[in-house]
Design a protein around this motif. Structure first.
Motif, PDB file in Angstrom:
ATOM      1  N   ILE A  98      -2.101   5.000  13.807  1.00  0.00           N
ATOM      2  CA  ILE A  98      -1.400   6.057  13.067  1.00  0.00           C
ATOM      3  C   ILE A  98      -0.424   6.762  13.999  1.00  0.00           C
ATOM      4  N   GLU A  99       0.518   7.494  13.396  1.00  0.00           N
ATOM      5  CA  GLU A  99       1.445   8.316  14.147  1.00  0.00           C
ATOM      6  C   GLU A  99       1.089   9.789  13.935  1.00  0.00           C
ATOM      7  N   HIS A 100       1.873  10.684  14.534  1.00  0.00           N
ATOM      8  CA  HIS A 100       1.722  12.105  14.248  1.00  0.00           C
ATOM      9  C   HIS A 100       3.100  12.748  14.243  1.00  0.00           C
ATOM     10  N   GLN A 101       3.186  13.936  13.724  1.00  0.00           N
ATOM     11  CA  GLN A 101       4.453  14.646  13.683  1.00  0.00           C
ATOM     12  C   GLN A 101       4.961  14.929  15.094  1.00  0.00           C
ATOM     13  N   VAL A 102       6.274  14.898  15.238  1.00  0.00           N
ATOM     14  CA  VAL A 102       6.878  15.193  16.535  1.00  0.00           C
ATOM     15  C   VAL A 102       6.662  16.675  16.851  1.00  0.00           C
ATOM     16  N   LYS A 103       5.978  16.919  17.952  1.00  0.00           N
ATOM     17  CA  LYS A 103       5.761  18.307  18.392  1.00  0.00           C
ATOM     18  C   LYS A 103       5.341  18.301  19.847  1.00  0.00           C
ATOM     19  N   LYS A 104       5.625  19.396  20.541  1.00  0.00           N
ATOM     20  CA  LYS A 104       5.262  19.498  21.948  1.00  0.00           C
ATOM     21  C   LYS A 104       3.740  19.489  22.104  1.00  0.00           C
ATOM     22  N   LEU A 105       3.317  19.083  23.301  1.00  0.00           N
ATOM     23  CA  LEU A 105       1.885  18.943  23.547  1.00  0.00           C
ATOM     24  C   LEU A 105       1.138  20.246  23.324  1.00  0.00           C
ATOM     25  N   ASN A 106       1.711  21.374  23.767  1.00  0.00           N
ATOM     26  CA  ASN A 106       1.014  22.652  23.609  1.00  0.00           C
ATOM     27  C   ASN A 106       1.017  23.143  22.166  1.00  0.00           C
ATOM     28  N   GLU A 107       1.832  22.497  21.316  1.00  0.00           N
ATOM     29  CA  GLU A 107       1.857  22.847  19.894  1.00  0.00           C
ATOM     30  C   GLU A 107       0.990  21.915  19.055  1.00  0.00           C
ATOM     31  N   THR A 108       0.438  20.913  19.692  1.00  0.00           N
ATOM     32  CA  THR A 108      -0.418  19.947  18.991  1.00  0.00           C
ATOM     33  C   THR A 108      -1.815  20.537  18.841  1.00  0.00           C
ATOM     34  N   SER A 109      -2.336  20.519  17.630  1.00  0.00           N
ATOM     35  CA  SER A 109      -3.674  21.085  17.415  1.00  0.00           C
ATOM     36  C   SER A 109      -4.742  20.143  17.964  1.00  0.00           C
ATOM     37  N   GLU A 110      -5.899  20.697  18.239  1.00  0.00           N
ATOM     38  CA  GLU A 110      -7.010  19.873  18.704  1.00  0.00           C
ATOM     39  C   GLU A 110      -7.387  18.839  17.652  1.00  0.00           C
TER      40      GLU A 110
END
Length: 259
Positions: A98-110
């Motif tokens: 799977i992929e995930h939405q483009v977002k910075k690492l610190n904005e990625t939820s656990e």
């Protein structure tokens, strides 16, 4: 002789995850055309059954099994059904992801991080764990290919979880290759570039602007086709590559060449 006339996998049994669409479906069909029997694993029963139907129309044998590839019990059950139907396991293509939405690492939820790692990396560990056991039991060796990505060896901004999962796939493929080389079990990673699949449609939004943006990253000037990625998988699983193990094969239209 064209590739579709070859029968490199007659009497071989291949297990393919993510077989319901994209690269998984194209690869399953390619194996079937070359004589293999297929165990198809996918969480989507409808699309998985559609792949099985296409394979049967080719004249090959296939069973479709609903499987959460990150769940050990599901994977063991799917492999057991394959053994019941065909009696052996020669090839595994661990492709689901799977992929995930483009977002910075610190904005990625656990939760996002855990989901991507679970589906993309844990699943490959789980699948190899039980596939290798079967291949060792058979005593005849086998070939395993795990779908990594160009994101499995190069950093991409906004794709921290995806990169982490695919770097991990590349790493454990190499580890397993070293551990089982003397048992005649070959393990390689495949690193596709931008490929025309449903996942890529979600990333681009399937808009002319979105498509142009990703195609601009490809020196070859277009996306790859799932059938082109499938051809590389079949090579890595065939006797044409008996001296190839622990390799991360890049099939990316030149995308990463300048790195």
């Amino acid at each position: 002789m064209v590739a579709t006339q070859l029968k490199r996998f007659t009497e071989k049994v291949a297990f393919v995850t993510g077989a319901g669409s994209g690269i998984g479906r194209a690869t399953a069909l390619a194996f079937a055309r070359e004589g293999a029997s297929l165990v198809l694993a996918d969480i989507s029963e409808e699309s998985n059954n559609a792949t099985a139907k296409e394979i049967e129309e080719i004249g090959a044998r296939a069973i479709a099994v609903r499987c959460d590839v990150a769940d050990g019990e599901d994977v063991k059950s799917a492999l057991a059904k394959g053994m019941e139907s065909f009696g052996r396991l020669d090839i595994a293509f661990n492709n689901a992801g799977i992929e995930h939405q483009v977002k910075k690492l610190n904005e990625t939820s656990e939760e996002e991080w855990d989901r991507v790692i679970r589906v993309n990396l844990r699943s490959v560990y789980i699948c190899m764990k039980y596939q290798i056991d079967l291949m060792l039991r058979n005593g005849t060796g086998g070939a395993i290919v795990n779908t990594s990505s160009t994101a499995g060896f190069m950093a991409i901004q906004g794709q921290g979880a995806y990169c982490a999962s695919k770097f991990g796939v590349t790493a454990i493929s190499k580890v397993a290759a070293l551990e089982h080389a003397k048992s005649n079990i070959r393990v390689n990673a495949l690193c596709p570039g931008i490929t025309d699949t449903a996942m890529m449609s979600r990333i681009t939004g399937d808009t002319p602007h979105g498509i142009a943006r990703v195609v601009a990253q490809e020196p070859i000037g277009r996306m790859g086709r799932p059938e082109e990625i499938a051809a590389a998988v079949l090579f890595l699983c065939s006797d044409d590559s008996l001296f190839t193990t622990g390799h991360a094969m890049v099939v990316d239209g030149g995308q990463s060449t300048g790195i």
